[in-house]
Design a protein around this motif. Structure first.
Motif, PDB file in Angstrom:
ATOM      1  N   GLU A 193       0.820  -1.213   0.000  1.00  0.00           N
ATOM      2  CA  GLU A 193       0.000   0.000   0.000  1.00  0.00           C
ATOM      3  C   GLU A 193       0.856   1.266   0.000  1.00  0.00           C
ATOM      4  N   VAL A 194       1.992   1.243   0.681  1.00  0.00           N
ATOM      5  CA  VAL A 194       2.847   2.435   0.732  1.00  0.00           C
ATOM      6  C   VAL A 194       4.015   2.349  -0.247  1.00  0.00           C
ATOM      7  N   ASN A 195       3.985   1.344  -1.123  1.00  0.00           N
ATOM      8  CA  ASN A 195       4.981   1.203  -2.200  1.00  0.00           C
ATOM      9  C   ASN A 195       6.410   1.097  -1.660  1.00  0.00           C
ATOM     10  N   ARG A 196       6.589   0.238  -0.675  1.00  0.00           N
ATOM     11  CA  ARG A 196       7.920   0.044  -0.106  1.00  0.00           C
ATOM     12  C   ARG A 196       8.490  -1.295  -0.563  1.00  0.00           C
ATOM     13  N   SER A 197       9.815  -1.398  -0.508  1.00  0.00           N
ATOM     14  CA  SER A 197      10.482  -2.663  -0.858  1.00  0.00           C
ATOM     15  C   SER A 197       9.939  -3.776   0.032  1.00  0.00           C
ATOM     16  N   PRO A 198       9.762  -4.968  -0.539  1.00  0.00           N
ATOM     17  CA  PRO A 198      10.120  -5.391  -1.899  1.00  0.00           C
ATOM     18  C   PRO A 198       9.033  -5.145  -2.940  1.00  0.00           C
ATOM     19  N   PHE A 199       8.075  -4.263  -2.651  1.00  0.00           N
ATOM     20  CA  PHE A 199       6.968  -4.019  -3.572  1.00  0.00           C
ATOM     21  C   PHE A 199       6.989  -2.593  -4.107  1.00  0.00           C
ATOM     22  N   ASP A 200       8.162  -1.999  -4.255  1.00  0.00           N
ATOM     23  CA  ASP A 200       8.262  -0.608  -4.703  1.00  0.00           C
ATOM     24  C   ASP A 200       8.302  -0.518  -6.227  1.00  0.00           C
ATOM     25  N   PHE A 201       7.259  -1.010  -6.861  1.00  0.00           N
ATOM     26  CA  PHE A 201       7.219  -1.006  -8.325  1.00  0.00           C
ATOM     27  C   PHE A 201       6.882   0.366  -8.889  1.00  0.00           C
ATOM     28  N   VAL A 202       6.383   1.268  -8.064  1.00  0.00           N
ATOM     29  CA  VAL A 202       6.109   2.621  -8.540  1.00  0.00           C
ATOM     30  C   VAL A 202       7.413   3.355  -8.805  1.00  0.00           C
ATOM     31  N   GLU A 203       8.380   3.197  -7.903  1.00  0.00           N
ATOM     32  CA  GLU A 203       9.660   3.884  -8.075  1.00  0.00           C
ATOM     33  C   GLU A 203      10.518   3.199  -9.130  1.00  0.00           C
ATOM     34  N   ALA A 204      10.557   1.872  -9.118  1.00  0.00           N
ATOM     35  CA  ALA A 204      11.235   1.099 -10.162  1.00  0.00           C
ATOM     36  C   ALA A 204      12.687   1.535 -10.365  1.00  0.00           C
ATOM     37  N   GLU A 205      13.501   1.380  -9.328  1.00  0.00           N
ATOM     38  CA  GLU A 205      14.902   1.796  -9.423  1.00  0.00           C
ATOM     39  C   GLU A 205      15.671   1.005 -10.486  1.00  0.00           C
ATOM     40  N   SER A 206      15.225  -0.213 -10.788  1.00  0.00           N
ATOM     41  CA  SER A 206      15.929  -1.018 -11.788  1.00  0.00           C
ATOM     42  C   SER A 206      15.851  -0.389 -13.174  1.00  0.00           C
ATOM     43  N   GLU A 207      14.900   0.540 -13.377  1.00  0.00           N
ATOM     44  CA  GLU A 207      14.804   1.233 -14.661  1.00  0.00           C
ATOM     45  C   GLU A 207      15.704   2.468 -14.708  1.00  0.00           C
ATOM     46  N   LEU A 208      16.463   2.713 -13.629  1.00  0.00           N
ATOM     47  CA  LEU A 208      17.367   3.856 -13.542  1.00  0.00           C
ATOM     48  C   LEU A 208      16.640   5.185 -13.625  1.00  0.00           C
ATOM     49  N   VAL A 209      15.388   5.193 -13.250  1.00  0.00           N
ATOM     50  CA  VAL A 209      14.618   6.437 -13.146  1.00  0.00           C
ATOM     51  C   VAL A 209      13.916   6.416 -11.797  1.00  0.00           C
ATOM     52  N   SER A 210      13.180   7.487 -11.508  1.00  0.00           N
ATOM     53  CA  SER A 210      12.520   7.584 -10.205  1.00  0.00           C
ATOM     54  C   SER A 210      11.020   7.370 -10.321  1.00  0.00           C
ATOM     55  N   GLY A 211      10.602   6.503 -11.247  1.00  0.00           N
ATOM     56  CA  GLY A 211       9.188   6.180 -11.355  1.00  0.00           C
ATOM     57  C   GLY A 211       8.350   7.358 -11.802  1.00  0.00           C
ATOM     58  N   TYR A 212       7.183   7.526 -11.178  1.00  0.00           N
ATOM     59  CA  TYR A 212       6.255   8.582 -11.600  1.00  0.00           C
ATOM     60  C   TYR A 212       6.796   9.980 -11.316  1.00  0.00           C
ATOM     61  N   SER A 213       7.802  10.101 -10.448  1.00  0.00           N
ATOM     62  CA  SER A 213       8.361  11.414 -10.109  1.00  0.00           C
ATOM     63  C   SER A 213       9.630  11.733 -10.886  1.00  0.00           C
ATOM     64  N   VAL A 214       9.882  11.023 -11.989  1.00  0.00           N
ATOM     65  CA  VAL A 214      11.150  11.185 -12.715  1.00  0.00           C
ATOM     66  C   VAL A 214      11.300  12.597 -13.276  1.00  0.00           C
ATOM     67  N   GLU A 215      10.208  13.262 -13.627  1.00  0.00           N
ATOM     68  CA  GLU A 215      10.297  14.599 -14.204  1.00  0.00           C
ATOM     69  C   GLU A 215      10.275  15.707 -13.163  1.00  0.00           C
ATOM     70  N   TYR A 216      10.118  15.338 -11.895  1.00  0.00           N
ATOM     71  CA  TYR A 216      10.055  16.352 -10.836  1.00  0.00           C
ATOM     72  C   TYR A 216      11.446  16.654 -10.304  1.00  0.00           C
ATOM     73  N   ALA A 217      11.686  17.910  -9.991  1.00  0.00           N
ATOM     74  CA  ALA A 217      12.967  18.331  -9.430  1.00  0.00           C
ATOM     75  C   ALA A 217      12.715  19.339  -8.322  1.00  0.00           C
ATOM     76  N   GLY A 218      13.682  19.492  -7.430  1.00  0.00           N
ATOM     77  CA  GLY A 218      13.592  20.511  -6.399  1.00  0.00           C
ATOM     78  C   GLY A 218      12.420  20.315  -5.466  1.00  0.00           C
ATOM     79  N   GLY A 219      11.624  21.376  -5.295  1.00  0.00           N
ATOM     80  CA  GLY A 219      10.521  21.359  -4.337  1.00  0.00           C
ATOM     81  C   GLY A 219       9.437  20.359  -4.661  1.00  0.00           C
ATOM     82  N   GLY A 220       9.140  20.153  -5.937  1.00  0.00           N
ATOM     83  CA  GLY A 220       8.106  19.188  -6.309  1.00  0.00           C
ATOM     84  C   GLY A 220       8.475  17.779  -5.897  1.00  0.00           C
TER      85      GLY A 220
END
Length: 311
Positions: A193-220
């Motif tokens: 429910e909180v997208n934590r390891s081992p179920f953190d598929f939202v962040e998907a670090e294996s894709e070398l990006v930050s999941g749904y927040s990949v385009e966000y920087a700084g304060g966002g």
């Protein structure tokens, strides 16, 4: 009115400080698991590291991608942290002193379901394939496990014969044997429910990006990050209220201290799981929900319904 505003302000500030230093605890704990020091340069033993991170993130430029849906891209982080703060302020413990007939569990389930839309809108508004893929995964994952979350929550509602956290805790003290039956099922549900390891598929670090927040920087990015960790802390508190309750009739001070330390133990368990277990496979995660956890939750629901009707 003024006292209520002060109470809410104290809760929000406390949660934000708790999130800041929970991130320090996580980095220190992971460093210990990896046999390294973790943050230790900024301040004594690294205690000023969360403040330095906050200054760095909120002083960086916040920009919208040219092809994004700018209005949704801008409001998604604010909505995320607002929902997290409303969850804490709507359910903070002193509310039970005013009314013992409140609907705390229903409010919790309603507010928790809103986090799904934050993930979905943030990924869609970014207009990025990686962000959209991560948000779709997160949406399906959260919807699936919210069904089980609601079923298990209502098991305790029927045993406690109340939707109020404090009344439930006072009653569930006498049902300690239920902990053994549901703790494993509940553990899987809250991790998903909180997208934590081992179920953190939202962040998907294996894709070398930050999941749904990949385009966000700084304060966002910082606001989305704070909202995620605030939900982890609240889920720890909610888990303690259900699984390891403490009667408040002895002393409110004893009750508060007991809840704090038990919530910290559950929060540390989130960190322990992240360090110990590898990421699961997404299709297996969904099979665990629909073929494993959900049937177990339905059996527990029927058992608690029968037990609650007899008491």
């Amino acid at each position: 009115m003024v006292s209520n505003f002060v109470d809410v302000l104290v809760v929000v500030v406390g949660v934000l400080l708790g999130v800041a230093y929970f991130t320090l605890l996580e980095r220190k704990a992971l460093g210990s698991f990896h046999l390294r020091k973790g943050p230790c340069k900024v301040g004594i033993f690294g205690v000023c590291q969360p403040l330095a991170d906050a200054v760095k993130l909120f002083s960086k430029e916040f920009f919208c991608p040219h092809v994004s849906a700018s209005w949704a891209f801008l409001i998604a982080p604010g909505v995320g942290i607002s929902v997290m703060c409303v969850t804490w302020t709507a359910l903070y413990p002193t509310k039970a002193l005013v009314s013992l007939v409140s609907l705390d569990v229903l409010i919790f389930l309603v507010l928790t379901s809103l986090n799904v839309y934050v993930v979905m809108v943030a990924g869609w508004a970014s207009n990025s394939k990686y962000a959209s893929l991560a948000s779709n995964r997160g949406f399906a994952q959260a919807i699936s496990y919210e069904v089980v979350l609601a079923l298990i929550s209502f098991c305790f509602v029927m045993l406690g014969k109340s939707f109020n956290f404090v009344v439930m805790s006072n009653t569930l003290v006498y049902y300690g044997f239920m902990v053994v039956m549901v703790v494993l099922c509940w553990s899987v549900v809250i991790l998903a429910e909180v997208n934590r390891s081992p179920f953190d598929f939202v962040e998907a670090e294996s894709e070398l990006v930050s999941g749904y927040s990949v385009e966000y920087a700084g304060g966002g990015f910082a606001l989305l990050f704070i909202a995620e960790y605030g939900n982890i802390l609240f889920m720890s508190y909610f888990s303690v209220m259900l699984l390891f309750p403490c009667s408040w009739e002895v002393s409110w001070l004893v009750w508060g201290v007991s809840m704090f330390f038990k919530s910290m133990v559950v929060s540390y368990w989130f960190l322990w799981v992240r360090a110990a277990l590898p990421r699961y496979r997404y299709d297996l995660l969904m099979l665990v929900c629909w073929k494993g956890v959900l049937p177990g939750a339905l059996l527990g629901f029927m058992f608690c319904f029968g037990l609650g009707s007899m008491v």
